[in-house]
Design an enzyme around this catalytic site. Structure first.
Site, PDB file in Angstrom:
ATOM      1  CB  SER A  51      38.483  48.316  28.494  1.00 23.89           C
ATOM      2  OG  SER A  51      37.996  48.935  29.653  1.00 23.89           O
ATOM      3  CE1 TYR A 140      34.301  48.311  32.722  1.00 18.47           C
ATOM      4  CE2 TYR A 140      34.952  50.112  31.300  1.00 18.47           C
ATOM      5  CZ  TYR A 140      35.089  48.812  31.699  1.00 18.47           C
ATOM      6  OH  TYR A 140      36.007  47.998  31.077  1.00 18.47           O
ATOM      7  CE  LYS A 168      32.033  46.789  30.541  1.00 17.28           C
ATOM      8  NZ  LYS A 168      32.929  45.816  31.100  1.00 17.28           N
ATOM      9  CB  THR A 170      34.829  44.535  34.635  1.00 15.28           C
ATOM     10  OG1 THR A 170      33.850  44.847  33.637  1.00 15.28           O
ATOM     11  CG2 THR A 170      35.918  43.685  33.992  1.00 15.28           C
ATOM     12  N   GLY A 192      30.897  41.428  33.842  1.00  9.32           N
ATOM     13  CA  GLY A 192      32.033  42.010  33.113  1.00  9.32           C
ATOM     14  C   GLY A 192      33.049  41.015  32.601  1.00  9.32           C
TER      15      GLY A 192
HETATM   16  O1  MN9 Z   1      34.358  44.394  29.211  1.00 12.62           O
HETATM   17  C1  MN9 Z   1      36.122  42.922  29.312  1.00 12.62           C
HETATM   18  N1  MN9 Z   1      37.073  43.532  30.155  1.00 12.62           N
HETATM   19  C2  MN9 Z   1      38.014  44.327  29.703  1.00 12.62           C
HETATM   20  C3  MN9 Z   1      34.780  43.422  29.640  1.00 12.62           C
HETATM   21  O2  MN9 Z   1      38.153  44.643  28.557  1.00 12.62           O
HETATM   22  C4  MN9 Z   1      38.927  44.866  30.718  1.00 12.62           C
HETATM   23  C5  MN9 Z   1      36.115  41.403  29.408  1.00 12.62           C
HETATM   24  O3  MN9 Z   1      35.327  40.960  28.349  1.00 12.62           O
HETATM   25  C6  MN9 Z   1      37.501  40.775  29.350  1.00 12.62           C
HETATM   26  O4  MN9 Z   1      38.236  41.286  28.265  1.00 12.62           O
HETATM   27  C7  MN9 Z   1      37.452  39.268  29.199  1.00 12.62           C
HETATM   28  C8  MN9 Z   1      38.827  38.642  29.316  1.00 12.62           C
HETATM   29  O5  MN9 Z   1      39.316  38.761  30.622  1.00 12.62           O
HETATM   30  O6  MN9 Z   1      36.586  38.740  30.136  1.00 12.62           O
END
Ligand code: MN9
Length: 296
Positions: A51, A140, A168, A170, A192
């Site tokens: 992302s 993910y 992963k 998130t 995440g």
């Molecule tokens: O991969 C990231 N999530 C997204 C993990 O890009 C949706 C996070 O690193 C977030 O960008 C971060 C900020 O909310 O924690």
């Protein structure tokens, strides 16, 4: 039980940003610089085309080119994970094959999104991908974007297969992460959300994938060390500092903000791809001040 995957994948993995040039094309010079700089900061490897890499705004050709380029720049130094998730199984398999050809250690995929696919269809999507390649898969799990919230039982349908080596996660549902870990202690849990990194470590994560490790990996590597040496108070204090920066990032746009910071550090990242928008000058100033005050 075999814990070799945990040994291999532990630590901090930046979800690599995709730099763009002034024309809006992928800036491979900057990508190379970013990979080199992060390796020198001690990251474990890279999560490519996630992302954070704006993968869902890139063409298939761009995604494959980024997968290939990162493997070339990395030269076997970091552990490589390619996020191959697409709404179409066919496209995901094409990207998974590209990752395998470039020598990636694993692939990862978001659940197919937009249409409300049934769990049976989601399951087939993942198994069709792992059947097509010989490298393992990291699920993910990002319900907030994918709209798919896998239950502990459903996650088990994947994790009981040796080709699925981790998640992963998130999500702020850390109870779910703990339950995945308890049921499958040999699988790797990747935290995440960077803002709750320390919480994730205490709920079973041994690794983390995130956006903000593109510019503050050393702080997170330090939190990890402090956690393992039992110095939780100091770890929490450092988490609070990085979270002051993440608060500003979340307010104005994570990818645009991360690009602003890296550009200010000497790696030109360009702007985010539309419909994302860049930060205003005032927002950039506020963000760079937060970086200076908390990470300086
Ligand atoms: O991969 C990231 N999530 C997204 C993990 O890009 C949706 C996070 O690193 C977030 O960008 C971060 C900020 O909310 O924690």
């Amino acid at each position: 039980m075999c814990f070799e995957m945990i040994e291999k994948f532990k630590g901090v993995f930046p979800a690599l940003l995709t730099p763009f040039d002034t024309e809006g094309n992928v800036n491979f010079n900057s990508l190379k610089k970013l990979v080199e700089s992060l390796l020198s900061q001690g990251v474990s490897g890279f999560y490519v085309d996630g992302s954070t890499g704006e993968a869902f705004l890139l063409s298939m050709e761009e995604r494959k080119a980024v997968i290939k380029a990162v493997a070339e720049y990395n030269q076997g130094r970091g552990v490589l994970i390619a996020q191959v998730g697409c709404i179409s199984t066919k496209d995901a398999i094409e990207l998974a094959k590209a990752a395998e050809e470039s020598g990636y250690d694993a692939i990862s995929s978001v659940a197919p999104f937009y249409y409300k696919f049934s769990f049976a269809q989601i399951k087939k999507y993942y198994f069709d991908i792992v059947d097509a390649v010989r490298i393992p898969m990291i699920i993910y799990n990002i319900p907030v974007f994918s709209g798919v919230n896998l239950s502990v039982e459903q996650m088990g349908e994947f994790l009981k297969d040796p080709r699925f080596i981790g998640v992963k996660h998130t999500s702020s549902d850390y109870f779910a992460m703990r339950q995945f870990k308890t049921a499958f202690p040999d699988k790797v849990m990747f935290n995440g959300f960077d803002e709750t990194f320390l919480a994730g470590l205490s709920m079973g994560a041994e690794a983390a994938i995130g956006s903000t490790y593109n510019f503050m990996a050393p702080s997170f590597i330090r939190i990890l060390e402090l956690f393992h040496s039992g110095n939780i108070k100091e770890a929490a204090a450092l988490q609070e500092r990085v979270d002051r920066v993440i608060t500003v990032l979340c307010k104005y746009g994570v990818m645009a903000g991360c690009k602003t910071i890296l550009t200010s550090m000497g790696i030109p990242m360009g702007v985010v791809r539309a419909p994302f928008t860049d930060l205003t000058d005032a927002q950039k100033t506020e963000l760079l001040n937060a970086v200076r005050e908390n990470l300086g």
